[in-house]
Design a protein around this motif. Structure first.
Motif, short mmCIF file in Angstrom:
data_model
loop_
_atom_site.label_atom_id
_atom_site.label_comp_id
_atom_site.label_asym_id
_atom_site.label_seq_id
_atom_site.Cartn_x
_atom_site.Cartn_y
_atom_site.Cartn_z
N UNK A 129 0.84 -1.20 0.00
CA UNK A 129 0.00 0.00 0.00
C UNK A 129 0.87 1.24 0.00
N UNK A 130 0.46 2.25 -0.75
CA UNK A 130 1.15 3.53 -0.72
C UNK A 130 2.47 3.56 -1.45
N UNK A 131 2.85 2.49 -2.08
CA UNK A 131 4.12 2.47 -2.80
C UNK A 131 3.95 2.87 -4.25
N UNK A 132 4.78 2.30 -5.10
CA UNK A 132 4.77 2.62 -6.52
C UNK A 132 3.60 1.99 -7.25
N UNK A 133 2.92 1.05 -6.60
CA UNK A 133 1.87 0.29 -7.26
C UNK A 133 2.40 -0.92 -8.00
N UNK A 134 3.73 -1.04 -8.04
CA UNK A 134 4.35 -2.18 -8.71
C UNK A 134 4.53 -3.32 -7.72
N UNK A 135 4.82 -4.49 -8.26
CA UNK A 135 5.02 -5.68 -7.45
C UNK A 135 6.48 -5.81 -7.05
N UNK A 136 6.71 -6.49 -5.92
CA UNK A 136 8.07 -6.79 -5.47
C UNK A 136 8.08 -8.16 -4.80
N UNK A 137 9.27 -8.68 -4.62
CA UNK A 137 9.39 -9.93 -3.88
C UNK A 137 9.03 -9.67 -2.42
N UNK A 138 8.42 -10.65 -1.73
CA UNK A 138 8.14 -10.47 -0.30
C UNK A 138 9.43 -10.20 0.47
N UNK A 139 9.37 -9.32 1.44
CA UNK A 139 10.54 -9.03 2.25
C UNK A 139 10.52 -7.61 2.76
N UNK A 140 11.62 -7.22 3.41
CA UNK A 140 11.72 -5.87 3.95
C UNK A 140 13.01 -5.68 4.72
N UNK A 146 0.75 -4.11 5.51
CA UNK A 146 0.74 -3.11 4.44
C UNK A 146 0.73 -3.68 3.04
N UNK A 147 0.53 -4.99 2.90
CA UNK A 147 0.47 -5.61 1.59
C UNK A 147 -0.99 -5.68 1.15
N UNK A 148 -1.27 -5.15 -0.03
CA UNK A 148 -2.65 -5.13 -0.52
C UNK A 148 -2.92 -6.22 -1.55
N UNK A 149 -1.85 -6.84 -2.05
CA UNK A 149 -2.02 -7.88 -3.05
C UNK A 149 -0.84 -8.83 -3.00
N UNK A 150 -1.11 -10.12 -3.08
CA UNK A 150 -0.08 -11.15 -3.20
C UNK A 150 -0.53 -12.09 -4.31
N UNK A 151 0.31 -12.28 -5.31
CA UNK A 151 -0.10 -13.14 -6.41
C UNK A 151 1.09 -13.81 -7.07
N UNK A 152 0.78 -14.86 -7.83
CA UNK A 152 1.79 -15.63 -8.56
C UNK A 152 1.91 -15.03 -9.95
N UNK A 153 3.14 -14.70 -10.36
CA UNK A 153 3.40 -14.01 -11.61
C UNK A 153 4.30 -14.87 -12.50
N UNK A 154 3.98 -14.90 -13.79
CA UNK A 154 4.84 -15.57 -14.76
C UNK A 154 6.14 -14.78 -14.85
N UNK A 155 7.30 -15.43 -14.74
CA UNK A 155 8.57 -14.70 -14.80
C UNK A 155 8.71 -13.83 -16.05
N UNK A 156 8.10 -14.23 -17.17
CA UNK A 156 8.19 -13.43 -18.40
C UNK A 156 7.48 -12.09 -18.25
N UNK A 157 6.59 -11.96 -17.29
CA UNK A 157 5.84 -10.72 -17.08
C UNK A 157 6.51 -9.77 -16.09
N UNK A 158 7.68 -10.16 -15.58
CA UNK A 158 8.38 -9.32 -14.61
C UNK A 158 9.25 -8.33 -15.39
#
Length: 161
Positions: free
Chosen positions: A33-44, A113-125
């Motif tokens: 939430x509140x970030x770039x709107x892009x996805x990232x690997x879980x962590x911090x 603070x995570x609003x979405x968690x999903x499985x992504x095809x590596x080609x779409x990263x």
């Protein structure tokens, strides 16, 4: 570094990320939430005196509900100090592929603070969909090798490039 420097080292931060795949080879990514709107690997970011592998296990559970062990470091990304931003080091840990019954239980950790968690095809990263896609792609290359060197990255690109 002189002995005097060792008593007052420069400020640095440590970030740990989990590269988790399911049995189909999709990569688990989260949107904060509140970030770039892009996805990232879980962590911090690590807490003081917290080991990087403990950090990634804590954040992976908080952000996705998955309890997992770290398998091995598949990338280290050095981010030099820039302007007001302190120097940092990002560890990416490869995690064994999750079995389907466990992968189906992934949920966004709203309290973290995570609003979405999903499985992504590596080609779409890509740069359009993910923060630091170069780091993810380089880590995937290492994870797919049974043994081999650990890539040292600088700003998400192989060092020396």
């Amino acid at each position: 570094m002189t002995p005097a420097d060792a008593t007052n080292p420069p400020g640095r931060w440590i970030d740990s990320r989990a590269l988790v795949r399911n049995s189909a080879g999709l990569v688990l990514m989260v949107q904060k939430a509140g970030g770039s709107g892009k996805l990232s690997l879980p962590g911090g970011y690590a807490e003081p005196n917290e080991a990087p592998h403990e950090t990634v296990m804590r954040f992976t559970f908080m952000q996705t509900g998955i309890v997992t062990d770290c398998w091995r470091i598949v990338a280290m990304d050095h981010l030099p100090a820039e302007g007001e931003d302190a120097e940092g080091l990002v560890f990416v840990f490869g995690v064994p592929a999750l079995p389907d019954f466990k992968a189906a239980r992934v949920t966004a950790g709203l309290e973290s603070g995570v609003v979405r968690a999903e499985w992504i095809n590596p080609a779409e990263i890509t740069f359009r969909t993910a923060d630091d896609p170069g780091r993810v792609i380089e880590a995937l290359r290492v994870l797919d090798r049974p043994v081999g060197g650990l890539p040292l990255l600088v700003r998400s690109q192989p060092a020396g490039v």
